[in-house]
Every structure is written in C-alpha cells, then in structure tokens.
Design an enzyme around this catalytic site. Structure first.
Site, PDB file in Angstrom:
ATOM      1  N   ASP A 172       0.821  -1.214   0.000  1.00 51.35           N
ATOM      2  CA  ASP A 172       0.000   0.000   0.000  1.00 51.35           C
ATOM      3  C   ASP A 172       0.856   1.266   0.000  1.00 51.35           C
ATOM      4  O   ASP A 172       2.036   1.236   0.345  1.00 51.35           O
ATOM      5  CB  ASP A 172      -0.869   0.044   1.279  1.00 51.35           C
ATOM      6  CG  ASP A 172      -2.018  -0.953   1.216  1.00 51.35           C
ATOM      7  OD1 ASP A 172      -2.004  -1.828   0.328  1.00 51.35           O
ATOM      8  OD2 ASP A 172      -2.912  -0.865   2.082  1.00 51.35           O
ATOM      9  N   HIS A 320       3.870  -2.292   2.922  1.00 56.31           N
ATOM     10  CA  HIS A 320       3.839  -0.937   2.344  1.00 56.31           C
ATOM     11  C   HIS A 320       5.081  -0.678   1.505  1.00 56.31           C
ATOM     12  O   HIS A 320       6.184  -1.039   1.906  1.00 56.31           O
ATOM     13  CB  HIS A 320       3.722   0.111   3.470  1.00 56.31           C
ATOM     14  CG  HIS A 320       2.429   0.029   4.216  1.00 56.31           C
ATOM     15  ND1 HIS A 320       2.199  -0.922   5.188  1.00 56.31           N
ATOM     16  CD2 HIS A 320       1.282   0.750   4.114  1.00 56.31           C
ATOM     17  CE1 HIS A 320       0.960  -0.776   5.660  1.00 56.31           C
ATOM     18  NE2 HIS A 320       0.379   0.231   5.021  1.00 56.31           N
TER      19      HIS A 320
HETATM   20 ZN   LIG Z   1      -2.719   3.364   3.157  1.00 56.39          ZN
END
Ligand SMILES: [Zn+2]
Length: 364
Positions: A172, A320
């Site tokens: 993400d 991430h």
């Molecule tokens: Zn996010």
C-alpha cells in the site's frame, strides 16, 4: 331532474342531476346532454365518441416507454384513451344522453426487465475480501430488456468458500520513487507477483512506476485519491467517499490499469463503503495478516517473524512500499517469500474479477 345510480368500485353513488335535454337543432336531430371531461355539453344525436373528441378538442396525452432510469426510450408510445361512463369504448361508440366522457392520459411505462442467471466459473471472491478464496455460485443479472442497462447483479453462493493454497502479498501507499523500484526489483528476482494498492495523486506524480508494476505482471488496485485518514474513510460524507474512489480509479484507468480492487485507507470499511465501491465496479480488499511494517523501529526480522507466524493458506498480507522508510520491508521480502514457499503455498497477485454483490444502481 334525473338521479342516476353510478357504481364506483363497488359502492353505489348517487350522482345528481344530469338533465336530459332534448332540444331540436337545425338539422331536425335531437341534442343530447353529455358530460365531457367534467363539463356539461351538448352533442347532436348520433354523435360518435370520435366525433365528440374532435369537436371538443380532446387529446389524451401519450405516455413514453422509459428505461430503467426513467429516460424516454420510445416517446409517445403509450397511447391515451377515452372512457365512456367509466368504461373503455371504441371510437365508433354512439353517445347516449347522460354519457360521461373521460379523457385518460397514457401513463409512462417502464421497459420490461430481463433476468439472466450466469454460473461463475471458478467462483467469486467475497466482498469485502479478507482471504484468497472463492465461493462457487451464480450471478443473477437483471437488465432492461430494451436498453440493456444494468439494474442489479447479485451473487448466489452454491457452496462453501474454497480457500486457495496461496498467499497474496499486497503493498500500500505507493508508488514511491525511493522504494517502489527496489521492491519491484526484489519481487522480480524472487519471481513473485503481488498486488499494489496505489494512491491516486502519487500515481499521477509517478505514472512510470505504475506502468512498470503493470508490465511486471503485478495487479494494481485503487487506494483512494488523497488517502484521507481523519475521519476514518468509511465515515466520510457519501459524496466525498464516492469521489475518492472514483478519482483514484480514473487515474489508474488512464495509466492502463483495470482498477477493480479497492482498499480503503486504514482498512476502514462499512457496508455503505462496500456498496459505494461496488456501484463503481470495485471490490473491497482488506487483509488477514498485518506485520505493521509501517511502524517506526520495526525491524526486518520482526516483520518476517510476524508474517511467518500468522500466514496460512489464503492469507492476504499487508505491507507498504510508500509512506516512509521502507528499508525494513524491503529487507524482509526474501525471507518472507522463502518461508511461505517452504509451506507449499504459492504467491499470487489478487484476481481482479468484478464485485460479488452489487445493489440496484442508477449508474450501470
Ligand atoms: Zn494506506
């Protein structure tokens, strides 16, 4: 004075006073008193319904055949009509004294609906989706028979969800010029296909990184345009929420992705949010394993340990590639991939099939 009994929907009503006047007109024919659209009038004996309509300028308005959204498809296709004493009558009907002529406008009529049941080969992912799994079943698709516009799609499961012997790594908050290329290089070296949930404004600023993700066979999903976090995403006012999803989708579509998957910022979800995403053709994807790689001071070793302790068939792991220092995430990747494969689990990019359940929508 004459009192007439008129039966209205089973009740007997006494309607006062339609005087029957028999006047003699120039032609020697009697004049009949009738009621035309609520007003008393006189016609010559022998006048037909069509004749009276012409004489008094009666034109019932025609209705339209409209599509499922109320837009006219066939204007004026539903003719109006006349009633004589409350009953349908042909144009040739000869009027009698005391007759009541009523003008009935044609009502708009919605096009018929067609319903189609389609077996979903391979099954459908849940919505919201937490794991790599598919539920067998069929989709019930309802469309307008003339316009072919979509009214609703509903998924009818026919058995329990089948969990795949696979794990999906998801990244993400990118794309990040600093980390995304290195994470892509590591995944390529490890022969892993993963899923990237990118933020719209960052994708706009780094279009080549999104194109590179696509070129390498990664799935690219939508992570909203601005990544608003306060209030929680699912609590945004409805229009703002829809705009965030739609804007993120538009950026990705322009870059050649087919953003069918939406991950709300912070994983903030609700039935309303799932419905808003579904109306835009997107399925909500959450996760089942979160090693909190974004937390400051979390080492690669801790990230690996957390993932390998939690992972099982069907796990979706959230990591991430943007939003801060991602060197620990990057360093953790080889051990995560090896550990997952050692358990006989495949690493897969998420499949972007359409949302499983979609409510009625005005925007197909
Ligand atoms: Zn996010």
């Amino acid at each position: 004075m004459l009192l007439r009994r008129v039966s209205v929907a089973g009740a007997i009503v006494i309607v006062g006073a339609v005087a029957v006047t028999l006047l003699v007109e120039g032609g020697g024919r009697a004049s009949l008193a009738v009621t035309v659209a609520g007003r008393s009038a006189h016609v010559v004996e022998g006048t037909t319904l069509a004749g009276a309509a012409a004489r008094f300028g009666l034109h019932p308005r025609a209705g339209d055949v409209v599509d499922v959204n109320g837009q006219a498809l066939r204007a004026g296709a539903v003719a109006g009509s006349f009633l004589v004493d409350g009953r349908p009558a042909s144009a040739e009907t000869r009027l009698r004294s005391g007759d009541r002529i009523t003008v009935v406008d044609g009502h708009d009529r919605r096009e018929p609906l067609v319903r189609r049941v389609v077996r979903v080969t391979g099954g459908m992912a849940n919505n919201p989706q937490f794991t790599v799994s598919h539920t067998p079943g069929e989709q019930v698709i309802v469309k307008g028979a003339l316009s072919h516009q979509l009214v609703s799609v509903q998924f009818r499961p026919s058995g329990p969800a089948r969990v795949e012997r696979a794990v999906a790594l998801t990244f993400d908050d990118g794309p990040s010029p600093q980390y995304t290329p290195r994470i892509l290089a590591a995944l390529t070296k490890l022969r892993v296909r993963a899923t990237f949930f990118v933020i719209g404004y960052l994708a706009e600023a780094n279009p080549d990184l999104v194109r590179q993700e696509l070129r390498l066979g990664m799935t690219v999903g939508n992570h909203s345009y601005n990544h608003p976090e306060v209030p929680p995403f699912a609590q945004l006012p409805p229009q703002l929420l829809t705009d965030e999803i739609a804007l993120g989708e538009q950026v990705l579509s322009r870059l050649g992705a087919q953003p069918r998957l939406f991950r709300p910022p912070g994983g903030s979800s609700s039935p309303r949010l799932v419905g808003a995403a579904a109306a835009l053709g997107q399925r909500v994807v959450l996760w089942s394993v979160d090693p909190a790689d974004w937390r400051r001071g979390n080492t690669a070793k801790e990230i690996v340990k957390h993932v390998l302790a939690a992972v099982r068939p069907g796990s979706i792991v959230i990591l991430h590639d943007g939003g801060g220092d991602r060197s620990a995430t990057l360093a953790a990747l080889p051990a995560i991939v090896r550990g997952i494969r050692r358990r006989g689990l495949q690493l897969v990019a998420l499949n972007a099939n359409p949302p499983a359940a979609q409510g009625p929508t005005g925007n197909p």
